[in-house]
Each structure stands twice: as structure tokens, then as C-alpha cells.
Design a protein around this motif. Sequence first.
Motif, PDB file in Angstrom:
ATOM      1  N   GLN A 178       0.810  -1.216   0.000  1.00 12.09           N
ATOM      2  CA  GLN A 178       0.000   0.000   0.000  1.00 12.09           C
ATOM      3  C   GLN A 178       0.850   1.276   0.000  1.00 12.09           C
ATOM      4  OE1 GLN A 178      -2.221  -0.587   3.600  1.00 12.09           O
ATOM      5  NE2 GLN A 178      -3.615  -2.096   2.702  1.00 12.09           N
ATOM      6  N   GLN A 181      -0.253   4.421  -2.043  1.00 14.78           N
ATOM      7  CA  GLN A 181      -1.401   5.112  -1.453  1.00 14.78           C
ATOM      8  C   GLN A 181      -1.009   5.839  -0.165  1.00 14.78           C
ATOM      9  OE1 GLN A 181      -1.265   1.995  -2.556  1.00 14.78           O
ATOM     10  NE2 GLN A 181      -3.215   1.244  -3.380  1.00 14.78           N
ATOM     11  N   ILE A 182      -0.163   5.205   0.618  1.00  9.71           N
ATOM     12  CA  ILE A 182       0.322   5.837   1.857  1.00  9.71           C
ATOM     13  C   ILE A 182       1.085   7.114   1.527  1.00  9.71           C
ATOM     14  CG2 ILE A 182       1.941   5.569   3.781  1.00  9.71           C
ATOM     15  CD1 ILE A 182       1.187   2.574   3.790  1.00  9.71           C
ATOM     16  N   ARG A 183       1.896   7.037   0.484  1.00  4.30           N
ATOM     17  CA  ARG A 183       2.682   8.216   0.071  1.00  4.30           C
ATOM     18  C   ARG A 183       1.773   9.377  -0.306  1.00  4.30           C
ATOM     19  NH1 ARG A 183       7.888   9.156   0.924  1.00  4.30           N
ATOM     20  NH2 ARG A 183       8.452   7.074   0.213  1.00  4.30           N
ATOM     21  N   LEU A 184       0.658   9.097  -0.951  1.00  2.40           N
ATOM     22  CA  LEU A 184      -0.276  10.150  -1.338  1.00  2.40           C
ATOM     23  C   LEU A 184      -0.933  10.795  -0.115  1.00  2.40           C
ATOM     24  CD1 LEU A 184      -2.057   8.536  -4.417  1.00  2.40           C
ATOM     25  CD2 LEU A 184      -0.478  10.486  -4.435  1.00  2.40           C
ATOM     26  N   LYS A 185      -1.161   9.998   0.927  1.00  2.44           N
ATOM     27  CA  LYS A 185      -1.826  10.506   2.122  1.00  2.44           C
ATOM     28  C   LYS A 185      -0.913  11.390   2.965  1.00  2.44           C
ATOM     29  CE  LYS A 185      -5.044   6.626   2.606  1.00  2.44           C
ATOM     30  NZ  LYS A 185      -5.438   5.465   3.444  1.00  2.44           N
ATOM     31  N   CYS A 186       0.380  11.077   2.978  1.00  2.00           N
ATOM     32  CA  CYS A 186       1.269  11.870   3.839  1.00  2.00           C
ATOM     33  C   CYS A 186       2.064  12.910   3.060  1.00  2.00           C
ATOM     34  CB  CYS A 186       2.214  10.957   4.622  1.00  2.00           C
ATOM     35  SG  CYS A 186       3.313   9.975   3.601  1.00  2.00           S
ATOM     36  N   LEU A 187       1.941  12.902   1.726  1.00  2.00           N
ATOM     37  CA  LEU A 187       2.524  13.920   0.846  1.00  2.00           C
ATOM     38  C   LEU A 187       3.995  14.172   1.138  1.00  2.00           C
ATOM     39  CD1 LEU A 187      -0.516  16.389   0.645  1.00  2.00           C
ATOM     40  CD2 LEU A 187       0.206  14.647  -1.002  1.00  2.00           C
TER      41      LEU A 187
END
Length: 278
Positions: A178, A181-187
Motif C-alpha cells: 500500500q 497510497q500511503i505516500r499520497l496521504k502523507c505527501l
Amino acid sequence: MFFTQHDIDRWIEEDIPFIDLTSSITNFTKDSLNITFKARHDTCISGCEAAVSVLERVGCTVTSSLKSGDFISMGDLIIEAEGTPQAIHKGWRVALNLLEYSSGIATRTRNLVAAARKANPHIVLSGTRKAFPGTRRLSVQALMAGGAVPHRLGLSETVLFFPAHYDNAGGLEMLLSQMPQIRLKCLEKKIEIELEKLEDIEKAVKAGVDSIQTDKMTPEQVAETVKLVKALNPAVKVLAAGGINIDNAESYAASGADMLVTSWMYFGKPADIKATIS
């Protein structure tokens, strides 16, 4: 370090919940007293700004003060202030406690940094958020005064996955799958993960994490981890954590780790500082 008026008032109120009973019934013969704070041993000073704020809040006038991070020798003056006898007696113990406990942390940190940099002049020393509750601002100021940096100022600041996270979220493989997706959430936040097995560390680096944190590995195991990680991606940082102290910091620094993470500096004797009222 920013201390709120609430911080200052809370420290004073803790020592003077209502009145200073002894001073209120003493017939002082002088209208003004002087107080000095001096080191009893070589000390990396911290907490000066907080101590000054306490003294000023109770009505003293501070005439001289060092700043956090200054390194001084035995007998050197740290703070000098003057005020009414009542003001001096209200502020001296709170100010002294702030100086002694903060400077103890700063001095241990300075010694730890010096030990580690014997092996690696570029190693970064970092203090955890394991400071005693209610003292984090003072503790962070003290470790920075000693030449270290805060590892995490709080849970809102850093993405750091511990085994308790991924073990209870479908396992490590699930977490790593994941990662986009995790990278997108924590920017813009860096992603760090604590791992012990080399095969898991290899998977995490290939999945795109920014840092690997080890826990209670020996210096030799950390060196092996560094070799693996840097071969896969030199940009990924390796943080050695768990049990690092003044006796082994040099060995851990020699492992090639980018950072040493520890709580060691927070626990020990306060600095010995003499307060003299005249």
C-alpha cells in the motif's frame, strides 16, 4: 524554544499555590536582594530563558544571563538578578530547578554527541519523545542545546511504522503493497519503518520507504543493515535505536548509521548549580 505564559505561571503556581508563607511573616531589613546562579562543574547550560521568565514574572529584574547551549566552567556566572526579598524567594527555587534539570540533559547530550563523533564526525544524534510527561519543551530545548536534534516532536509530525502497526494491519507485506497510497496521504512527510530482519528491510527499501530504523541491534548488525540498505538505495537513511548510551555510542556511530536515536540523555542526575542570595 517558545514557552507560553501558561508554562511559566504553571511552574510558579506549582511551588506557590497561594502565598510564600515564610517570606510573608519575615521582617526583612533590606528592600532589595541580589541572586546569582553559578555552575559547580563544567556544564552545558540549558533552561536559561525559562528561568529568566520565571524570575521576571515574580517581579525580579534580570541583569545578566547566558543562553541555552553555552558551555561554561566551574564557577562561571549563569544568571544574575535583583528584586525585593519576597520576589527573590518566590523565584529562586523554580528557576534553579529549571536550570539544573535542563542543564543535566544538555550536558549528557553534549557528552554523547562527542563520544559518537569520535567514530563518525557526521553522525546525527537524536532524542526520542520519551521525555517525562509535561517536560517535553524543556527536554527538546536541552537536547538541542547539547548538539542533538529531536527525533519526533509528536505523533502528528512523523510517519513511523512500528511492528504494532503493521502486525495489526494485515502484516508487513500488506503495508508495503500500500506504499503508493500511503505516500499520497502523507505527501511531503518522510516514511520510516522499524524492522529487524534483513529480508524485511530489503523489501521495505524496494517498496520505497525513506528510512529504516533498527531496534536493539548490535553495532555489527547495524553495520550489516547499512551495507544492505546503501547497496539497494544510498538515499535511504538508517537509524540505529534501542539501548544507545555513552558507553556504546562510539561503536554504533562506527557502524555507518546515519543517525543514533536514544532516550539516554533524559535520565540522570541534574546539573549542580549554586544559587546565592545576598
